[in-house]
Design an enzyme around this catalytic site. Structure first.
Site, PDB file in Angstrom:
ATOM      1  N   ILE A 102       0.819  -1.210   0.000  1.00  7.72           N
ATOM      2  CA  ILE A 102       0.000   0.000   0.000  1.00  7.72           C
ATOM      3  C   ILE A 102       0.857   1.266   0.000  1.00  7.72           C
ATOM      4  O   ILE A 102       0.435   2.302  -0.505  1.00  7.72           O
ATOM      5  CB  ILE A 102      -0.968  -0.021   1.190  1.00  7.72           C
ATOM      6  CG1 ILE A 102      -1.856  -1.257   1.112  1.00  7.72           C
ATOM      7  CG2 ILE A 102      -1.829   1.230   1.225  1.00  7.72           C
ATOM      8  CD1 ILE A 102      -2.584  -1.432  -0.207  1.00  7.72           C
ATOM      9  N   GLY A 103       2.048   1.216   0.561  1.00  7.83           N
ATOM     10  CA  GLY A 103       2.897   2.406   0.491  1.00  7.83           C
ATOM     11  C   GLY A 103       3.978   2.454   1.539  1.00  7.83           C
ATOM     12  O   GLY A 103       5.162   2.433   1.233  1.00  7.83           O
ATOM     13  N   GLU A 130     -15.580   7.259   5.556  1.00  7.98           N
ATOM     14  CA  GLU A 130     -15.825   7.726   6.917  1.00  7.98           C
ATOM     15  C   GLU A 130     -16.429   9.118   6.945  1.00  7.98           C
ATOM     16  O   GLU A 130     -17.111   9.488   7.908  1.00  7.98           O
ATOM     17  CB  GLU A 130     -14.552   7.707   7.749  1.00  7.98           C
ATOM     18  CG  GLU A 130     -13.624   8.872   7.503  1.00  7.98           C
ATOM     19  CD  GLU A 130     -12.359   8.775   8.329  1.00  7.98           C
ATOM     20  OE1 GLU A 130     -11.937   9.809   8.858  1.00  7.98           O
ATOM     21  OE2 GLU A 130     -11.788   7.686   8.417  1.00  7.98           O
ATOM     22  N   HIS A 136      -6.524   3.968  -2.574  1.00  9.30           N
ATOM     23  CA  HIS A 136      -6.579   2.985  -1.485  1.00  9.30           C
ATOM     24  C   HIS A 136      -7.577   3.433  -0.436  1.00  9.30           C
ATOM     25  O   HIS A 136      -7.680   4.617  -0.120  1.00  9.30           O
ATOM     26  CB  HIS A 136      -5.205   2.816  -0.826  1.00  9.30           C
ATOM     27  CG  HIS A 136      -5.256   2.014   0.439  1.00  9.30           C
ATOM     28  ND1 HIS A 136      -5.570   0.676   0.437  1.00  9.30           N
ATOM     29  CD2 HIS A 136      -5.083   2.367   1.743  1.00  9.30           C
ATOM     30  CE1 HIS A 136      -5.576   0.226   1.682  1.00  9.30           C
ATOM     31  NE2 HIS A 136      -5.282   1.236   2.494  1.00  9.30           N
ATOM     32  N   HIS A 157      -3.041  -4.730  10.855  1.00 10.12           N
ATOM     33  CA  HIS A 157      -3.298  -4.190  12.188  1.00 10.12           C
ATOM     34  C   HIS A 157      -3.190  -5.259  13.266  1.00 10.12           C
ATOM     35  O   HIS A 157      -3.526  -5.015  14.423  1.00 10.12           O
ATOM     36  CB  HIS A 157      -4.665  -3.516  12.232  1.00 10.12           C
ATOM     37  CG  HIS A 157      -4.703  -2.234  11.467  1.00 10.12           C
ATOM     38  ND1 HIS A 157      -4.956  -2.187  10.119  1.00 10.12           N
ATOM     39  CD2 HIS A 157      -4.488  -0.951  11.847  1.00 10.12           C
ATOM     40  CE1 HIS A 157      -4.908  -0.933   9.713  1.00 10.12           C
ATOM     41  NE2 HIS A 157      -4.624  -0.166  10.735  1.00 10.12           N
TER      42      HIS A 157
END
Length: 776
Positions: free
Chosen positions: A446-447, A620, A656, A709
């Site tokens: 992702i980065g 969100e 993303h 996570h």
């Protein structure tokens, strides 16, 4: 308002408060416990000390009632699951063996057991752990945490009010467990849950609670008659219990709408309502239902989610109107102050003129106390505070710091064509395949890569002047070399430079754009022990010079494989900042998008063929009520297209998103017109892949197969299993293989093993695909 007819003194209170402590002591203690350097006893002592200090500070500031129960080692929704005994079967043994370790296992997982799913708390950047429920769930009351914390506060001589997640919201936030059919509705468990809540309430009453607050923010969303009937039944039953404290039902983040008359009629003693932003409509709605005669109204007139000073005069006007609508009116924040930093006075580096405009948790507490005093005794009692507040508001309105004519002229000149790519997606896809030459099921990340202690030390040494810019750059270059070399050895197809120079995906850019300011101590909890420092967006936005080109170009010079340019998108730049409230967000987003457009073009000119513009906050920030969503999605997707629309067809644009419920924005994801989107999918078992397939999403997708996570290292078989599930929904020629999110919070040992397993899984599944036909 020069006087007041209030029958009683207005009390000042808040719904909750930042947990971490002024030096993030809780984060350090919890992470020390995970590492084995802090004992369980020491962790509990640290937490108890922070609670006592927080309550005393709130009382000393003038609050008449302090909240308890919201202090958490990880997440208050997880605490609620423990309180009602909703422990997933796979975690029961760990919880029974050691309650604390079992708690953290539910939050983070273990080597062998997956954690609970994590997603965003309504439209905030706080993440909660999703309860897993099913038809076989058996609830059992465990009020120990809540009663113990209440007794702690009462022992200090304070008036204390326990705050719990309400039963209806708890069930509406829950999901079916992994072995439960997707169509199971957790709300069907309400009648099973209510006696457990009644037992908890009785325990709190026995421990000394006069009032208990039950938070029902889920009721501010669009709800069916069945849900509203369930809420009515819940509070009819809880309100009718004989052995209970007084009940205060709270909502926040938006207006209650059709749920307001339901709660107004419920046999409870009070309601806490939000009167800020879009929730200001609660005032009109409250008048329409005849108010709350004989009941307590806790009026949230100080915005608990932004960092700007309150307009005390306007809030007093609202409070004066509310006096005629309730038996008593108390003054509060709109929601928990968990969502703002602790103390603006700690920010010594902010321009004094701008500092006048800021209010963090401690300053908001002072505003609440001032308003309560003004409501009780009249404006004459707070004349000096009102005058100072008017001067501060006026200084912001007229400041040249907030208005740049050049930026506004450029934003006004934008045309619809600026927000569209020059070629259709099928044309772009063909050009990109020819240009990049990637295999089926291409692998990428992702980065970010691990932000090691050495990197953080280097940044600290640079700030302190112990090393110069040249020495710092050498350390960054060495880290990029290591990251590129590892990815090549691991066999990853599209590389990243690892972002070693970046402190945070929003703050890094904010520090390089005009109009933003950064804080030194403005930490806000995102999840668990993950704290971020959202920058403050105070004025008009522009980009003085390139922000990422140098290190991206350097990384590309080290490899023949494509290296992604990494940017944070305009919506996320707003969502993860404290945004100015003196102009529409759509205008602010356009300004940020234009600055990013310049950066995208410079990256392309420097030879970057793949550019990722992350928008994890798109979901969100979605308004909680459906009527408000089309306008938001229109400007949000326009901002993304404006940032990315100026590149060549063969430049591949990625985006993303992570840890959100994507079903509500599937159409908007399509409207972004990105070539590739990567999304969180590991904890939700590839749910999003099916959602995209169901609406015929036509572009390339990377549903995550590695949950970053959690400290777990997924083996190749696990990743391959998720990948095959993704292939059930997305054809191989449009499927990417990647983690759920960036890797900055993980350690190198975990990252190496997990990414090697990810690549092995991709190769295994790729090798098992049927040979392409001429037609395909």
């Amino acid at each position: 308002m020069t006087s007041t007819s209030a029958a009683a003194t207005a009390r000042a209170t808040v719904h909750g408060y930042p947990r971490q402590g002024p030096g993030r002591e809780l984060k350090k203690a919890v992470e020390g416990y995970w590492k084995g350097t802090v004992t369980a006893g020491a962790l509990h002592d640290t937490a108890a000390g922070l609670r006592r200090s927080q309550w005393r500070q709130l009382a000393d500031a003038g609050l008449d009632e302090v909240p308890t129960g919201g202090f958490s080692y990880y997440d208050h929704v997880l605490d609620t699951s423990v309180m009602v005994g909703a422990i997933p079967a796979r975690h029961r043994a760990a919880v029974e063996a050691d309650a604390l370790d079992g708690y953290f296992a539910m939050a983070r997982g273990t080597r062998d057991v997956t954690p609970l799913e994590m997603t965003k708390w309504f439209d905030t950047n706080y993440h909660y752990l999703v309860p897993e429920l099913g038809p076989d769930t058996v609830f059992a009351a465990d009020p120990g945490k809540q009663t113990a914390e209440l007794r702690e506060a009462l022992a200090l001589g304070l008036a204390a009010r326990p705050v719990l997640v309400g039963p209806v919201t708890y069930l509406l936030l829950a999901k079916p467990g992994p072995e439960v059919p997707d169509d199971f509705d957790p709300l069907t468990l309400l009648d099973r849950l209510l006696p457990v809540y009644a037992e908890v309430l009785a325990a709190l009453r026995a421990a000394g609670a006069e009032w208990v607050q039950l938070d029902e923010p889920a009721l501010v969303q669009d709800r069916t008659p069945a849900v509203l009937n369930a809420a009515a039944r819940a509070y009819r039953e809880l309100g009718g219990a004989a052995d209970r404290p007084k009940l205060l039902v709270a909502s926040y983040f938006d207006r209650l709408g059709k749920a307001l008359p339901v709660l107004a009629k419920a046999p409870v003693e009070g309601l806490a309502l939000d009167f800020t932003g879009t929730a200001a409509g609660n005032l009109e709605d409250l008048a329409a239902v005849g108010g709350l005669p004989g009941k307590r109204l806790v009026a949230g007139v100080v915005n608990g989610r932004n960092v700007w000073i309150n307009d005390l005069g306007a809030s007093l006007t609202t409070l004066g109107t509310l006096l005629g609508l309730a038996g008593r009116v108390d003054v509060a924040s709109s929601c928990s102050l968990l969502h703002v930093p602790l103390d603006a006075a700690a920010e010594r580096d902010i321009d004094p003129q701008i500092a006048r405009w800021l209010a963090f948790a401690r300053q908001k507490t002072a505003e609440i106390v001032t308003l309560a005093r003004g409501l009780t005794h009249g404006t004459g009692a707070i004349t000096a505070e009102l005058a100072a507040n008017r001067a501060d508001l006026a200084s912001r309105t007229g400041s040249p710091l907030t208005h740049d004519p050049a930026v506004r002229a450029r934003a006004a000149a934008v045309t619809e064509a600026d927000g569209r790519r020059s070629a259709s997606y099928p044309e772009r896809s063909a050009a990109q395949r020819a240009h990049l030459g990637l295999p089926l099921l291409p692998t990428t990340t992702i980065g970010s890569f691990p932000q090691t202690g050495e990197l953080r030390t280097a940044r600290a040494e640079l700030r302190a002047g112990r090393i110069d810019g040249e020495a710092y750059d050498k350390r960054i270059a060495a880290e990029i070399q290591e990251v590129i070399a590892f990815q090549e050895r691991a066999g990853i197809d599209v590389l990243v430079h690892g972002e070693p120079e970046r402190n945070d995906m929003v703050q890094y850019f904010a520090e390089r754009l005009t109009g933003y300011l950064a804080t030194r101590h403005g930490w806000v909890q995102s999840y668990g022990t993950r704290y971020v420092r959202p920058p403050v967006l105070a004025g008009d936005i522009s980009r003085p010079e390139p922000m990422t080109v140098r290190w991206t170009r350097y990384a590309q010079s080290l490899t023949e494989r494509p290296v992604k340019g990494m940017l944070t998108g305009p919506v996320t730049m707003l969502a993860w900042s404290f945004v100015r409230d003196d102009q529409p967000r759509a205008e602010t987003a356009r300004q940020v998008a234009l600055a990013l457009r310049e950066e995208v073009k410079d990256l392309e000119t420097a030879g970057t063929s793949v550019i990722q513009v992350d928008e994890p906050a798109l979901r969100e920030t979605l308004p909680l009520r459906s009527a408000d969503r089309p306008e938001y999605l229109a400007w949000a997707t326009e901002a993304f297209r404006l940032a990315t629309g100026g590149v060549r067809p063969d430049t591949q644009i990625h985006t993303h998103m992570c840890y959100a419920e994507f079903g509500d924005i599937i159409r908007a994801i399509d409207d972004l017109d990105a070539d590739v989107i990567s999304l969180e999918a590991a904890r939700s078992h590839m749910q999003v892949a099916g959602e995209l397939a169901a609406v015929g999403y036509p572009r390339e997708v990377g549903p995550g197969v590695y949950d970053i996570h959690s400290p777990r290292i997924p083996d190749a078989a696990e990743a391959a299993g998720l990948l095959r599930r993704g292939l059930d929904a997305i054809p191989a020629e449009r499927l990417w293989v990647n983690p759920d999110c960036g890797l900055k919070t993980r350690g190198w040992a975990e990252v190496r093993a997990s990414l090697e397993n990810l690549v092995a899984a991709a190769r295994e599944v790729r090798d098992g695909l049927p040979a392409p036909t001429t037609e395909s």
